[in-house]
Design a protein around this motif. Structure first.
Motif, PDB file in Angstrom:
ATOM      1  N   SER A  35       0.824  -1.205   0.000  1.00  0.00           N
ATOM      2  CA  SER A  35       0.000   0.000   0.000  1.00  0.00           C
ATOM      3  C   SER A  35       0.860   1.257   0.000  1.00  0.00           C
ATOM      4  N   ALA A  36       1.903   1.279   0.843  1.00  0.00           N
ATOM      5  CA  ALA A  36       2.774   2.452   0.933  1.00  0.00           C
ATOM      6  C   ALA A  36       3.530   2.701  -0.356  1.00  0.00           C
ATOM      7  N   ALA A  37       3.794   1.642  -1.120  1.00  0.00           N
ATOM      8  CA  ALA A  37       4.516   1.795  -2.381  1.00  0.00           C
ATOM      9  C   ALA A  37       3.632   2.347  -3.493  1.00  0.00           C
ATOM     10  N   GLY A  38       2.317   2.445  -3.249  1.00  0.00           N
ATOM     11  CA  GLY A  38       1.443   3.097  -4.205  1.00  0.00           C
ATOM     12  C   GLY A  38       0.572   2.198  -5.046  1.00  0.00           C
ATOM     13  N   TYR A  39       0.363   0.964  -4.596  1.00  0.00           N
ATOM     14  CA  TYR A  39      -0.474   0.023  -5.347  1.00  0.00           C
ATOM     15  C   TYR A  39      -1.874  -0.037  -4.742  1.00  0.00           C
ATOM     16  N   ALA A  40      -2.853  -0.332  -5.599  1.00  0.00           N
ATOM     17  CA  ALA A  40      -4.241  -0.415  -5.151  1.00  0.00           C
ATOM     18  C   ALA A  40      -4.675  -1.834  -4.844  1.00  0.00           C
ATOM     19  N   GLY A  41      -3.875  -2.819  -5.243  1.00  0.00           N
ATOM     20  CA  GLY A  41      -4.252  -4.213  -5.046  1.00  0.00           C
ATOM     21  C   GLY A  41      -3.086  -5.049  -4.588  1.00  0.00           C
ATOM     22  N   ILE A  42      -3.425  -6.224  -4.081  1.00  0.00           N
ATOM     23  CA  ILE A  42      -2.424  -7.167  -3.603  1.00  0.00           C
ATOM     24  C   ILE A  42      -2.809  -8.568  -4.069  1.00  0.00           C
ATOM     25  N   ASP A  43      -1.845  -9.293  -4.582  1.00  0.00           N
ATOM     26  CA  ASP A  43      -2.043 -10.699  -4.888  1.00  0.00           C
ATOM     27  C   ASP A  43      -2.058 -11.481  -3.574  1.00  0.00           C
ATOM     28  N   SER A  44      -2.676 -12.639  -3.579  1.00  0.00           N
ATOM     29  CA  SER A  44      -2.933 -13.336  -2.315  1.00  0.00           C
ATOM     30  C   SER A  44      -1.685 -13.907  -1.659  1.00  0.00           C
ATOM     31  N   GLY A  45      -0.653 -14.271  -2.459  1.00  0.00           N
ATOM     32  CA  GLY A  45       0.380 -15.124  -1.884  1.00  0.00           C
ATOM     33  C   GLY A  45      -0.236 -16.477  -1.569  1.00  0.00           C
ATOM     34  N   PRO A  46       0.414 -17.290  -0.749  1.00  0.00           N
ATOM     35  CA  PRO A  46      -0.177 -18.577  -0.375  1.00  0.00           C
ATOM     36  C   PRO A  46      -1.605 -18.382   0.157  1.00  0.00           C
ATOM     37  N   ILE A  47      -2.513 -19.224  -0.302  1.00  0.00           N
ATOM     38  CA  ILE A  47      -3.929 -19.055   0.043  1.00  0.00           C
ATOM     39  C   ILE A  47      -4.106 -19.014   1.559  1.00  0.00           C
ATOM     40  N   GLY A  48      -4.768 -17.938   2.026  1.00  0.00           N
ATOM     41  CA  GLY A  48      -5.019 -17.770   3.451  1.00  0.00           C
ATOM     42  C   GLY A  48      -3.962 -17.002   4.194  1.00  0.00           C
ATOM     43  N   MET A  49      -2.820 -16.725   3.574  1.00  0.00           N
ATOM     44  CA  MET A  49      -1.760 -15.996   4.265  1.00  0.00           C
ATOM     45  C   MET A  49      -2.242 -14.640   4.766  1.00  0.00           C
ATOM     46  N   LEU A  50      -3.071 -13.972   3.980  1.00  0.00           N
ATOM     47  CA  LEU A  50      -3.564 -12.654   4.363  1.00  0.00           C
ATOM     48  C   LEU A  50      -4.715 -12.717   5.351  1.00  0.00           C
ATOM     49  N   GLY A  51      -5.116 -13.926   5.737  1.00  0.00           N
ATOM     50  CA  GLY A  51      -6.242 -14.101   6.642  1.00  0.00           C
ATOM     51  C   GLY A  51      -7.438 -14.672   5.915  1.00  0.00           C
ATOM     52  N   ARG A  52      -8.473 -14.949   6.669  1.00  0.00           N
ATOM     53  CA  ARG A  52      -9.716 -15.456   6.113  1.00  0.00           C
ATOM     54  C   ARG A  52     -10.873 -14.638   6.666  1.00  0.00           C
ATOM     55  N   GLY A  53     -11.954 -14.552   5.904  1.00  0.00           N
ATOM     56  CA  GLY A  53     -13.159 -13.914   6.383  1.00  0.00           C
ATOM     57  C   GLY A  53     -12.939 -12.485   6.836  1.00  0.00           C
ATOM     58  N   ALA A  54     -13.417 -12.188   8.053  1.00  0.00           N
ATOM     59  CA  ALA A  54     -13.327 -10.829   8.583  1.00  0.00           C
ATOM     60  C   ALA A  54     -11.879 -10.367   8.700  1.00  0.00           C
ATOM     61  N   GLU A  55     -10.971 -11.271   9.076  1.00  0.00           N
ATOM     62  CA  GLU A  55      -9.563 -10.881   9.187  1.00  0.00           C
ATOM     63  C   GLU A  55      -9.017 -10.423   7.841  1.00  0.00           C
ATOM     64  N   LEU A  56      -9.343 -11.152   6.785  1.00  0.00           N
ATOM     65  CA  LEU A  56      -8.903 -10.777   5.449  1.00  0.00           C
ATOM     66  C   LEU A  56      -9.490  -9.427   5.053  1.00  0.00           C
ATOM     67  N   ARG A  57     -10.788  -9.268   5.214  1.00  0.00           N
ATOM     68  CA  ARG A  57     -11.432  -8.025   4.800  1.00  0.00           C
ATOM     69  C   ARG A  57     -10.930  -6.843   5.616  1.00  0.00           C
ATOM     70  N   ASP A  58     -10.723  -7.042   6.919  1.00  0.00           N
ATOM     71  CA  ASP A  58     -10.209  -5.957   7.759  1.00  0.00           C
ATOM     72  C   ASP A  58      -8.799  -5.551   7.340  1.00  0.00           C
ATOM     73  N   ARG A  59      -7.977  -6.539   7.013  1.00  0.00           N
ATOM     74  CA  ARG A  59      -6.599  -6.222   6.598  1.00  0.00           C
ATOM     75  C   ARG A  59      -6.602  -5.444   5.275  1.00  0.00           C
ATOM     76  N   LEU A  60      -7.388  -5.890   4.331  1.00  0.00           N
ATOM     77  CA  LEU A  60      -7.462  -5.184   3.055  1.00  0.00           C
ATOM     78  C   LEU A  60      -7.983  -3.759   3.250  1.00  0.00           C
ATOM     79  N   ALA A  61      -9.030  -3.607   4.039  1.00  0.00           N
ATOM     80  CA  ALA A  61      -9.601  -2.277   4.262  1.00  0.00           C
ATOM     81  C   ALA A  61      -8.623  -1.369   4.986  1.00  0.00           C
TER      82      ALA A  61
END
Length: 306
Positions: A35-61
């Protein structure tokens, strides 16, 4: 509209194990840096690494990011192995559906790829006797179509990644996949070069089927040396064949003009796959991804979401 994203692989985080003695960033740190580097999106990496459900959505937001997609390889050439892998595949589709809830206008694209084989992994770039026979292509096409239908059950539209060391790697193999299926193509500049193709020619050749983009710059001399030694994909990454935009042999200006002239709309994921080594400057991955974003400023001014 084209939306820029980056990926955990640019920071050394993907399905492969890290080098001994190397500590990789975690999901919160990766999301913050992208985000700090100026991108609007992120690829997932290994499935679930960014979290699941509310954790995933909260991190993205929290980091103002949308989920761009992510790698899902499947043993498409083996019916029994494909069937055995379907529970995990369905779980991956559930993950992407969770990520789509936050940004329905820019949904993630599950990025399918073939799992390859031992022979293909030993021969990046392909070669005589390594391609599938007609029966093998029938099997792959049937299972890719099944995977696409399953993704549709989750409200998702998958795309297929031609990739080094798999059965869909060379331009001829990409042609065969597209002739046998209706799936769209994830076009990857770096992997096309590994497979013996030219990015500008490929962008023209498959313009109507490309629905997802991975942009890489490549030092072709390093790449060709690894391929000639049949050293495998890990050496491609550890020997730093993929470099910041402008440091390699990709004609970025011509590539971007071709992309924009084609009317492409969707994700443009900047990837600089690397396996960090012990002793590397810990700030280098983020410096490189800022440079990559800066290199795209002529077409995507900073401050824009696209």
């Amino acid at each position: 509209m084209i939306t820029l994203a980056n990926a955990p692989v640019s920071y050394g985080v993907f399905e492969l194990d890290a080098e001994e003695g190397v500590e990789l960033p975690g999901p919160e740190e990766i999301a913050a840096m992208i985000s700090a580097a100026g991108y609007a999106g992120i690829d997932s990496g290994p499935i679930g690494m960014l979290g699941r459900g509310a954790e995933l959505r909260d991190r993205l937001a929290r980091h103002s990011l949308a989920l761009a997609g992510g790698w899902v390889d499947m043993p498409f050439t083996d019916d029994d192995a494909f069937a055995a892998a379907l529970p995990g595949y369905r779980d991956a589709m559930a993950f992407f559906a969770e990520g789509a809830e936050l940004h329905p206008d820019t949904p993630p694209r599950p990025t399918l790829a073939d799992s390859g084989s031992a022979a293909r992994r030993a021969n990046p770039g392909g070669g005589p006797g390594l391609s599938l026979d007609p029966r093998g292509w029938d099997t792959l096409a049937r299972n890719v179509s099944s995977a696409a239908r399953i993704a549709g059950e989750y409200g998702l539209r998958p795309t297929f990644h031609h990739h080094a060391c798999t059965h869909v790697e060379t331009p001829e193999e990409i042609d065969e996949l597209l002739a046998r299926t209706d799936v769209g193509l994830t076009f990857d500049t770096g992997h096309l070069i590994i497979g013996g193709g030219d990015p500008l020619e490929g962008l023209r050749r498959w313009e109507k089927r490309i629905d997802h983009l991975h942009l890489k710059d490549v030092q072709t001399a390093v790449l060709r040396d690894v391929v000639a030694r049949k050293a495998g994909m890990r050496q491609v990454w550890t020997e730093r064949a993929f470099v910041p935009l402008g440091d390699g042999d990709l004609d970025l200006d011509a590539t971007m003009e071709q992309i924009l002239g084609s009317g492409y709309s969707g994700w443009l994921v900047i990837e600089q796959d690397v396996i960090p080594q012990a002793g590397d400057d810990s700030g280098q991955p983020q410096a490189h991804q800022r440079r990559n974003r800066d290199a795209l400023t002529p077409w995507f001014p900073k401050g824009d979401l696209a």
